[in-house]
Design a protein around this motif. Sequence first.
Motif, PDB file in Angstrom:
ATOM      1  N   ILE A 104      20.702 -40.733  33.001  1.00 48.13           N
ATOM      2  CA  ILE A 104      21.750 -41.249  32.889  1.00 48.13           C
ATOM      3  C   ILE A 104      21.886 -39.528  34.471  1.00 48.13           C
ATOM      4  CG2 ILE A 104      23.423 -38.697  31.698  1.00 48.13           C
ATOM      5  CD1 ILE A 104      21.449 -39.659  29.415  1.00 48.13           C
ATOM      6  N   ASP A 105      23.763 -40.107  34.764  1.00 47.03           N
ATOM      7  CA  ASP A 105      23.723 -39.303  36.337  1.00 47.03           C
ATOM      8  C   ASP A 105      25.307 -39.191  36.401  1.00 47.03           C
ATOM      9  OD1 ASP A 105      24.319 -42.013  36.926  1.00 47.03           O
ATOM     10  OD2 ASP A 105      22.911 -41.419  39.018  1.00 47.03           O
ATOM     11  N   TRP A 106      25.538 -39.701  35.817  1.00 43.79           N
ATOM     12  CA  TRP A 106      27.536 -39.588  35.753  1.00 43.79           C
ATOM     13  C   TRP A 106      28.270 -38.660  34.834  1.00 43.79           C
ATOM     14  CZ3 TRP A 106      24.461 -43.384  32.953  1.00 43.79           C
ATOM     15  CH2 TRP A 106      24.581 -43.497  31.608  1.00 43.79           C
ATOM     16  N   PHE A 107      27.364 -37.294  34.464  1.00 47.17           N
ATOM     17  CA  PHE A 107      28.469 -36.183  34.328  1.00 47.17           C
ATOM     18  C   PHE A 107      28.836 -35.326  35.746  1.00 47.17           C
ATOM     19  CE2 PHE A 107      26.129 -37.886  30.087  1.00 47.17           C
ATOM     20  CZ  PHE A 107      27.543 -37.733  29.902  1.00 47.17           C
ATOM     21  N   THR A 108      30.092 -35.119  35.412  1.00 54.47           N
ATOM     22  CA  THR A 108      29.942 -33.577  36.280  1.00 54.47           C
ATOM     23  C   THR A 108      30.686 -32.180  36.213  1.00 54.47           C
ATOM     24  OG1 THR A 108      32.531 -34.339  36.523  1.00 54.47           O
ATOM     25  CG2 THR A 108      31.221 -35.382  37.911  1.00 54.47           C
ATOM     26  N   LEU A 109      30.609 -32.230  34.710  1.00 51.54           N
ATOM     27  CA  LEU A 109      30.803 -30.367  33.920  1.00 51.54           C
ATOM     28  C   LEU A 109      29.705 -30.564  33.542  1.00 51.54           C
ATOM     29  CD1 LEU A 109      35.003 -32.114  32.588  1.00 51.54           C
ATOM     30  CD2 LEU A 109      33.920 -31.358  34.526  1.00 51.54           C
ATOM     31  N   GLY A 143      21.286 -29.394  39.680  1.00 53.86           N
ATOM     32  CA  GLY A 143      23.096 -29.751  39.536  1.00 53.86           C
ATOM     33  C   GLY A 143      23.319 -28.701  38.214  1.00 53.86           C
ATOM     34  N   LEU A 144      25.036 -28.632  38.417  1.00 50.81           N
ATOM     35  CA  LEU A 144      25.678 -27.745  37.091  1.00 50.81           C
ATOM     36  C   LEU A 144      26.114 -28.683  35.969  1.00 50.81           C
ATOM     37  CD1 LEU A 144      26.182 -24.975  35.746  1.00 50.81           C
ATOM     38  CD2 LEU A 144      27.600 -25.321  38.341  1.00 50.81           C
ATOM     39  N   THR A 145      25.423 -29.386  35.234  1.00 50.93           N
ATOM     40  CA  THR A 145      26.048 -30.478  34.386  1.00 50.93           C
ATOM     41  C   THR A 145      25.399 -30.477  32.233  1.00 50.93           C
ATOM     42  OG1 THR A 145      24.157 -32.122  34.393  1.00 50.93           O
ATOM     43  CG2 THR A 145      26.482 -32.225  35.662  1.00 50.93           C
ATOM     44  N   GLY A 146      26.624 -29.903  31.393  1.00 51.73           N
ATOM     45  CA  GLY A 146      26.317 -30.080  30.437  1.00 51.73           C
ATOM     46  C   GLY A 146      26.357 -28.670  29.650  1.00 51.73           C
ATOM     47  N   PHE A 147      25.432 -28.517  28.614  1.00 57.22           N
ATOM     48  CA  PHE A 147      25.188 -27.082  28.366  1.00 57.22           C
ATOM     49  C   PHE A 147      24.430 -25.911  28.444  1.00 57.22           C
ATOM     50  CE2 PHE A 147      23.382 -24.340  24.632  1.00 57.22           C
ATOM     51  CZ  PHE A 147      24.103 -23.466  24.565  1.00 57.22           C
ATOM     52  N   THR A 148      25.120 -25.303  30.177  1.00 56.98           N
ATOM     53  CA  THR A 148      24.440 -24.150  31.300  1.00 56.98           C
ATOM     54  C   THR A 148      25.539 -23.065  31.221  1.00 56.98           C
ATOM     55  OG1 THR A 148      23.259 -24.338  32.952  1.00 56.98           O
ATOM     56  CG2 THR A 148      24.652 -25.679  33.173  1.00 56.98           C
ATOM     57  N   SER A 149      25.381 -22.446  32.087  1.00 54.37           N
ATOM     58  CA  SER A 149      26.805 -21.172  32.171  1.00 54.37           C
ATOM     59  C   SER A 149      26.583 -21.469  33.916  1.00 54.37           C
ATOM     60  CB  SER A 149      26.730 -19.798  31.745  1.00 54.37           C
ATOM     61  OG  SER A 149      24.960 -19.238  31.811  1.00 54.37           O
TER      62      SER A 149
END
Length: 275
Positions: A175-180, A231-237
Amino acid sequence: MKLLYYVIIFTLISKFSFGQKAKNQPFSYDDEIEFYWKTEGDSLKLKAKNKLLIATEIIIRDRKTNNELFSKLLKAQDSIVVISYELNTSDTVIAKRFNDSLKVGYYYGHKSLINPDTSYQYRLPFQEGKKHSVSQSFGGKSSHSKPTSLFAIDFQMDIGEPVYAAREGLVVQVIDWFTLHGDKSFVKKANRIVVLHDDGTMASYVHLDYKGSFVKIGDRIVKGQKIGVSGLTGFTSGPHLHFVVRKERDLAIPIYFEGYPNKELKKRKRYKVKN
């Protein structure tokens, strides 16, 4: 992979969208397992077709109590009958009764096919010659207290830094299409690569960058191969690599790394790849 539940009606399965999908990259859970009703003779059968390259465990639970009633092995790219009913009324009535009383879901992997090699020494999943600190290790209070992440490790890595395979295996999910990124509402919106190992365990490389995968489903990768970028995607600060190895029912297992035999990596300490 977490247990995923369906609401199944006759000829239609409700879809769980990950959002932010590219038009040429559809992804919903029935892209992995297709559940459908089929009439055969005097019976109406709920069938499951596995489109994955990994076996799954199908779970049937009571909708009201959530108690598990039974489970079944569904091998990779195979089909099974999940449950069968005598066709003594209309198929739509039977399907509705099923939906009202039961729910069906699945996990990646199955206990009968998993025998963790506890002696295996993993490679640290980052570039040789560099040191990275651990921001959260086994049992981390921030987000590593549940059985699914109890033995996960978070490595501090900047966006765009290369990620390497900690162990050889078969790529079964990309899965590689998230940006936020953000709070818990983003927990299913992290880019990731999932690799099936020869002992049946599964490694997840999580929070990768948008389009930050260098592999595809079906690739057989080798230990130390560059497979993506952090990267910086998903549930993270903040940017980091979340690495975890699991067995059946999404249970995390303890892992150890080359150069640090039987040593738990410690929070705030820096580590480098050792052969």
